[in-house]
Enzyme design. Structure first.
Site, PDB file in Angstrom:
ATOM      1  N   ARG A  84       0.855  -1.205   0.000  1.00 13.91           N
ATOM      2  CA  ARG A  84       0.000   0.000   0.000  1.00 13.91           C
ATOM      3  C   ARG A  84       0.880   1.240   0.000  1.00 13.91           C
ATOM      4  NH1 ARG A  84      -4.832   1.524   3.744  1.00 13.91           N
ATOM      5  NH2 ARG A  84      -4.007   0.024   5.206  1.00 13.91           N
ATOM      6  N   ASN A  97      -3.581  -5.536  -6.792  1.00 14.20           N
ATOM      7  CA  ASN A  97      -2.982  -6.856  -6.603  1.00 14.20           C
ATOM      8  C   ASN A  97      -3.808  -7.951  -7.272  1.00 14.20           C
ATOM      9  OD1 ASN A  97      -0.789  -5.824  -5.349  1.00 14.20           O
ATOM     10  ND2 ASN A  97      -1.283  -6.539  -3.291  1.00 14.20           N
ATOM     11  N   HIS A 177      -6.218 -14.664   6.921  1.00 14.61           N
ATOM     12  CA  HIS A 177      -4.932 -14.073   7.298  1.00 14.61           C
ATOM     13  C   HIS A 177      -5.183 -12.610   7.654  1.00 14.61           C
ATOM     14  CE1 HIS A 177      -0.703 -13.665   7.572  1.00 14.61           C
ATOM     15  NE2 HIS A 177      -0.574 -12.876   6.525  1.00 14.61           N
TER      16      HIS A 177
HETATM   17  O1  TXD Z   1       1.369 -14.680   5.047  1.00 13.94           O
HETATM   18  C1  TXD Z   1       1.375 -14.181   3.950  1.00 13.94           C
HETATM   19  N1  TXD Z   1       0.603 -14.656   2.987  1.00 13.94           N
HETATM   20  C2  TXD Z   1       2.248 -13.030   3.654  1.00 13.94           C
HETATM   21  C3  TXD Z   1       1.922 -12.199   2.515  1.00 13.94           C
HETATM   22  C4  TXD Z   1       3.443 -12.809   4.370  1.00 13.94           C
HETATM   23  C5  TXD Z   1       4.338 -11.844   3.943  1.00 13.94           C
HETATM   24  C6  TXD Z   1       4.117 -11.034   2.766  1.00 13.94           C
HETATM   25  N2  TXD Z   1       2.774 -11.109   2.268  1.00 13.94           N
HETATM   26  C7  TXD Z   1       2.488 -10.486   0.975  1.00 13.94           C
HETATM   27  O2  TXD Z   1       3.342 -11.034  -0.029  1.00 13.94           O
HETATM   28  C8  TXD Z   1       2.760  -8.991   0.911  1.00 13.94           C
HETATM   29  O3  TXD Z   1       1.688  -8.275   1.480  1.00 13.94           O
HETATM   30  C9  TXD Z   1       2.851  -8.806  -0.584  1.00 13.94           C
HETATM   31  O4  TXD Z   1       1.548  -8.746  -1.148  1.00 13.94           O
HETATM   32  C10 TXD Z   1       3.534 -10.085  -1.081  1.00 13.94           C
HETATM   33  C11 TXD Z   1       5.033  -9.921  -1.377  1.00 13.94           C
HETATM   34  O5  TXD Z   1       5.677  -9.371  -0.261  1.00 13.94           O
HETATM   35  P1  TXD Z   1       7.181  -8.818  -0.405  1.00 13.94           P
HETATM   36  O6  TXD Z   1       7.596  -8.333   0.927  1.00 13.94           O
HETATM   37  O7  TXD Z   1       8.012  -9.823  -1.114  1.00 13.94           O
HETATM   38  O8  TXD Z   1       6.917  -7.571  -1.376  1.00 13.94           O
HETATM   39  P2  TXD Z   1       7.975  -6.854  -2.348  1.00 13.94           P
HETATM   40  O9  TXD Z   1       9.358  -6.948  -1.787  1.00 13.94           O
HETATM   41  O10 TXD Z   1       7.384  -5.515  -2.621  1.00 13.94           O
HETATM   42  O11 TXD Z   1       7.950  -7.736  -3.683  1.00 13.94           O
HETATM   43  C12 TXD Z   1       6.905  -7.739  -4.582  1.00 13.94           C
HETATM   44  C13 TXD Z   1       7.518  -7.966  -5.951  1.00 13.94           C
HETATM   45  C14 TXD Z   1       8.352  -6.797  -6.449  1.00 13.94           C
HETATM   46  O12 TXD Z   1       9.662  -7.253  -6.802  1.00 13.94           O
HETATM   47  C15 TXD Z   1       7.589  -6.307  -7.689  1.00 13.94           C
HETATM   48  O13 TXD Z   1       8.441  -5.781  -8.722  1.00 13.94           O
HETATM   49  C16 TXD Z   1       6.916  -7.577  -8.122  1.00 13.94           C
HETATM   50  O14 TXD Z   1       6.461  -8.184  -6.903  1.00 13.94           O
HETATM   51  N3  TXD Z   1       5.783  -7.396  -9.048  1.00 13.94           N
HETATM   52  C17 TXD Z   1       5.537  -8.232 -10.055  1.00 13.94           C
HETATM   53  N4  TXD Z   1       6.167  -9.365 -10.440  1.00 13.94           N
HETATM   54  C18 TXD Z   1       5.672  -9.999 -11.533  1.00 13.94           C
HETATM   55  N5  TXD Z   1       4.581  -9.569 -12.215  1.00 13.94           N
HETATM   56  C19 TXD Z   1       3.944  -8.441 -11.845  1.00 13.94           C
HETATM   57  N6  TXD Z   1       2.868  -8.023 -12.527  1.00 13.94           N
HETATM   58  C20 TXD Z   1       4.418  -7.724 -10.724  1.00 13.94           C
HETATM   59  N7  TXD Z   1       4.024  -6.588 -10.106  1.00 13.94           N
HETATM   60  C21 TXD Z   1       4.883  -6.387  -9.071  1.00 13.94           C
END
Ligand code: TXD
Length: 319
Positions: A84, A97, A177
């Site tokens: 966010r 998302n 969650h």
């Molecule tokens: O218990 C659980 N399920 C969770 C969930 C525990 C920890 C994190 N949780 C969620 O996982 C968090 O709320 C996020 O929605 C995801 C990923 O967490 P993270 O900390 O890894 O987020 P980052 O570091 O921002 O990484 C997200 C990556 C980033 O490199 C973006 O460039 C990429 O996602 N991204 C994409 N990749 C591929 N395709 C698309 N369209 C895309 N958009 C963004």
């Protein structure tokens, strides 16, 4: 063409890249790390490859922005998403998302039609539902990761409180969650001894509350970003249970068709995980209060699924 087991991770952020490290360094599978940001997955993959001689494994780690490179994976993990940003509402985040997860799930499954899909992106239970719906996969092949992490947090807090070995502690956390998750003290033990015999009710309630807000506690400390070490370890455990066909009992966000009196929803329940994915949903004999809490949790997920579905109804790029 690859011949060894491979796992695709969509989203090379904190959780995705840490999971890639765990999978390779524990020698479980080759990894394809995919992101939209050109150069990042390639750089991370090269960095992990350069550690192999020291970590002593021969696993291949590929970084890419092209789904064609993910073909033939046994497991696909989706961690892609945006956090966010200031001025962004929770609804905006769901919509953004949802689009990312739906497109990623479709593209990945198009190249790995036999894969098991694990969703990690938040809001977790909603994203798991949308990924399942978008791919039309059978329900046993789509699941969300949350309960393993929430249970690991409860496990940690119990071990810290009692001063006992963390590996001796077994816990079970069900539900969505979020704040409405349901840590279950009756099913939590220290080597078989229920924690209800080891702590008074007020202490247990304090640990339950800390578990419910475990993610927020870390966000508050870090200020930017959220937890990723324990989330990556938790996802690793699910991938391992699948690839090693362990029939391991874990709390997983799974699609329900009448279990626990719930229909057409993804929510955290105990499942046996093996090579086919969710082999079986275990129905516990919950008390009336525990079951009511699970239903309240499910109501919140359903409201968000409905909101997401309405918001996406007019998104032409998803048709
Ligand atoms: O218990 C659980 N399920 C969770 C969930 C525990 C920890 C994190 N949780 C969620 O996982 C968090 O709320 C996020 O929605 C995801 C990923 O967490 P993270 O900390 O890894 O987020 P980052 O570091 O921002 O990484 C997200 C990556 C980033 O490199 C973006 O460039 C990429 O996602 N991204 C994409 N990749 C591929 N395709 C698309 N369209 C895309 N958009 C963004």
């Amino acid at each position: 063409m690859r011949h060894s087991r491979s796992v695709t991770i969509i989203g090379a952020g904190k959780v995705g890249s840490t999971l890639a490290q765990r999978l390779a360094e524990k020698n479980l599978a080759d990894v394809v790390l995919l992101d939209v940001v050109e150069g990042v997955p390639q750089g991370l993959a090269l960095d992990l490859m350069e550690a192999r001689g020291i970590e002593l494994h021969d696993r291949q780690i590929i970084g890419t922005t092209d789904y064609a490179d993910t073909a033939g994976s046994e497991v696909v993990v989706i961690t892609a998403g945006l956090p966010r940003k200031p001025g962004m509402s929770r609804d905006d985040l769901i919509k953004t998302n949802a689009k990312i997860v739906i497109k990623a799930a479709r593209a990945a499954i198009a190249h790995s039609p036999d894969a098991i899909l694990i969703v990690v992106t938040n809001p977790l239970d909603v994203m798991a539902y949308l990924a399942w719906q978008a791919t039309s996969l059978p329900r046993d092949r789509v699941m969300g990761m949350a309960g393993v992490l929430d249970s690991a947090r409860f496990q940690t807090f119990i071990a810290m409180e009692l001063g006992v070995c963390v590996a001796n502690v077994n816990t079970m956390v069900l539900g969505s969650h979020g704040d409405l998750m349901i840590p279950l003290p009756r099913y939590s033990t220290v080597n078989g001894v229920p924690i209800t015999e080891l702590m008074d009710a007020a202490t247990i309630e304090r640990l339950v509350e800390r578990t419910r807000h475990g993610g927020a506690e870390i966000v508050k400390l870090m200020q930017t970003g959220s937890a990723y070490f324990a989330p990556a370890s938790s996802t690793y455990l699910m991938v391992e249970a699948i690839l090693l066909n362990q029939s391991r009992l874990l709390p997983v966000a799974a699609y329900l068709q009448g279990e626990y009196g719930l229909q057409d929803i993804f929510i955290g329940v105990p499942c046996h995980l093996g090579y086919r994915g969710v082999e079986r949903v275990l129905e516990l004999h919950l008390t009336d209060a525990e079951l009511a809490a699970l239903h309240a949790s499910a109501d919140a997920v359903r409201r968000n699924i409905n909101r997401a579905t309405e918001m996406l109804a007019n998104a032409p790029e998803l048709l």
